[in-house]
Design an enzyme around this catalytic site. Structure first.
Site, PDB file in Angstrom:
ATOM      1  N   ASP A 203       0.864   7.512   1.378  1.00  0.00           N
ATOM      2  CA  ASP A 203       1.462   6.366   1.211  1.00  0.00           C
ATOM      3  C   ASP A 203       2.885   6.782   1.688  1.00  0.00           C
ATOM      4  O   ASP A 203       3.460   7.988   1.805  1.00  0.00           O
ATOM      5  CB  ASP A 203       1.650   6.062  -0.186  1.00  0.00           C
ATOM      6  CG  ASP A 203       2.285   4.929  -0.689  1.00  0.00           C
ATOM      7  OD1 ASP A 203       2.297   3.964   0.163  1.00  0.00           O
ATOM      8  OD2 ASP A 203       3.078   5.092  -1.603  1.00  0.00           O
TER       9      ASP A 203
ATOM     10  N   ASP B 161       6.425   4.573   0.390  1.00  0.00           N
ATOM     11  CA  ASP B 161       7.264   4.411  -0.577  1.00  0.00           C
ATOM     12  C   ASP B 161       6.823   5.291  -1.700  1.00  0.00           C
ATOM     13  O   ASP B 161       5.821   5.077  -2.233  1.00  0.00           O
ATOM     14  CB  ASP B 161       7.504   3.061  -0.947  1.00  0.00           C
ATOM     15  CG  ASP B 161       7.991   2.134   0.493  1.00  0.00           C
ATOM     16  OD1 ASP B 161       8.596   1.230  -0.025  1.00  0.00           O
ATOM     17  OD2 ASP B 161       7.715   2.917   1.449  1.00  0.00           O
TER      18      ASP B 161
END
Length: 215
Positions: A15, A17
Site C-alpha cells: 500500500d 499511504d
C-alpha cells in the site's frame, strides 16, 4: 502505470499511504483546501473498515474541490518515506524480486514518489482537474479493496510469479483482500482489524523488518 514486470523471482506489493510513506496524501491535499481535520477523520474511519471505501473516497475527494494542481508541489514537499523503505526495495531487487505499489491514493503524487523510491510498477486513483483545478471527482474506476487484490494477481501473472511467492503489505481495511490473495499478508503500521487478520504483524514502523521474510 503500464510497465509490465518480467524476470522476477517474487513480488512484493505495498500500500502507499501509511505504508510506503508515512503520510495520508488525501489529508495533505485537504489541508490545501482548509479541510484537513474533516478529511482526516473520514480517512481514519475508512481505514478501520467502518464505511465503504469507494463511497468514502468520493466523499473525501469532494472536499478537495477548488484546490489548484499547483498545490501538488507543496504536498510532495511534505511527503515522508517510511523508515526502511529504500533498504527494503533494494533488498528485494538484490534477491531478484519486483516491487509494486497499489494505492487508494493518487497518481498525481505517486507518479513522483514511486520511481524516486525505486518502485517497479504502481497503480492509484486519478483526480479530475479541468483547467488545472480539482473539481472534486475521481477519474474512472476507484482503486478499492477488490481492485487492489486484482492488481496484485494481475502483476503476478504478468511476471510469471506464483501467488505463493507474493507478499502484500498494508495498514488498512482496504488492504485485506490483497493480503488474503498473497502468499504472505503482512500488517504494517496497521489498524486492529488488519492486525487480527494478517498472516504476520510487523511491530516497528520500519520496513527493514520485512527483509528477513523475503524469499
Amino acid at each position: 502505470m503500464d510497465v509490465v514486470l518480467s524476470d522476477v523471482r517474487f513480488l512484493v506489493v505495498l500500500d502507499a499511504d501509511s505504508t510506503l510513506i508515512r503520510n495520508e496524501v488525501i489529508e495533505l491535499i485537504a489541508d490545501e483546501a482548509g479541510r484537513g481535520p474533516e478529511v482526516a477523520a473520514a480517512t481514519e474511519a475508512a481505514m478501520r473498515g467502518e464505511v465503504d471505501f469507494a463511497e468514502s473516497l468520493r466523499s473525501r475527494v469532494r472536499a478537495l474541490e477548488g484546490v489548484p494542481t499547483t498545490a501538488f508541489a507543496r504536498v510532495l514537499a511534505r511527503i515522508e518515506p517510511t523508515p526502511g523503505v529504500r533498504e527494503l526495495i533494494e533488498a528485494v531487487h538484490r534477491r531478484g524480486g519486483g516491487v509494486g505499489v497499489v494505492s487508494g491514493g493518487f497518481h498525481e503524487i505517486l507518479d513522483t514518489v514511486a520511481p524516486d523510491l525505486g518502485v517497479d510498477v504502481w497503480r492509484a486513483n486519478r483526480l479530475n482537474a479541468p483547467e488545472g483545478v480539482l473539481d472534486g471527482t475521481v477519474d474512472g474506476e476507484i482503486v478499492d479493496a477488490a481492485a487492489k487484490a486484482d492488481t496484485l494477481t494481475t502483476w503476478a501473472a504478468e511476471a510469471g510469479v506464483p501467488l505463493r511467492r507474493t507478499l502484500a503489505i498494508g495498514d488498512g481495511a482496504n488492504d485485506l483482500r490483497m493480503m488474503a490473495v498473497a502468499g504472505l499478508g503482512l500488517a504494517f503500521n496497521a489498524k486492529p482489524a488488519v492486525r487480527a487478520r494478517a498472516d504476520l504483524v510487523v511491530g516497528p514502523v520500519d520496513l527493514r523488518e520485512v527483509i528477513p521474510l523475503l524469499p
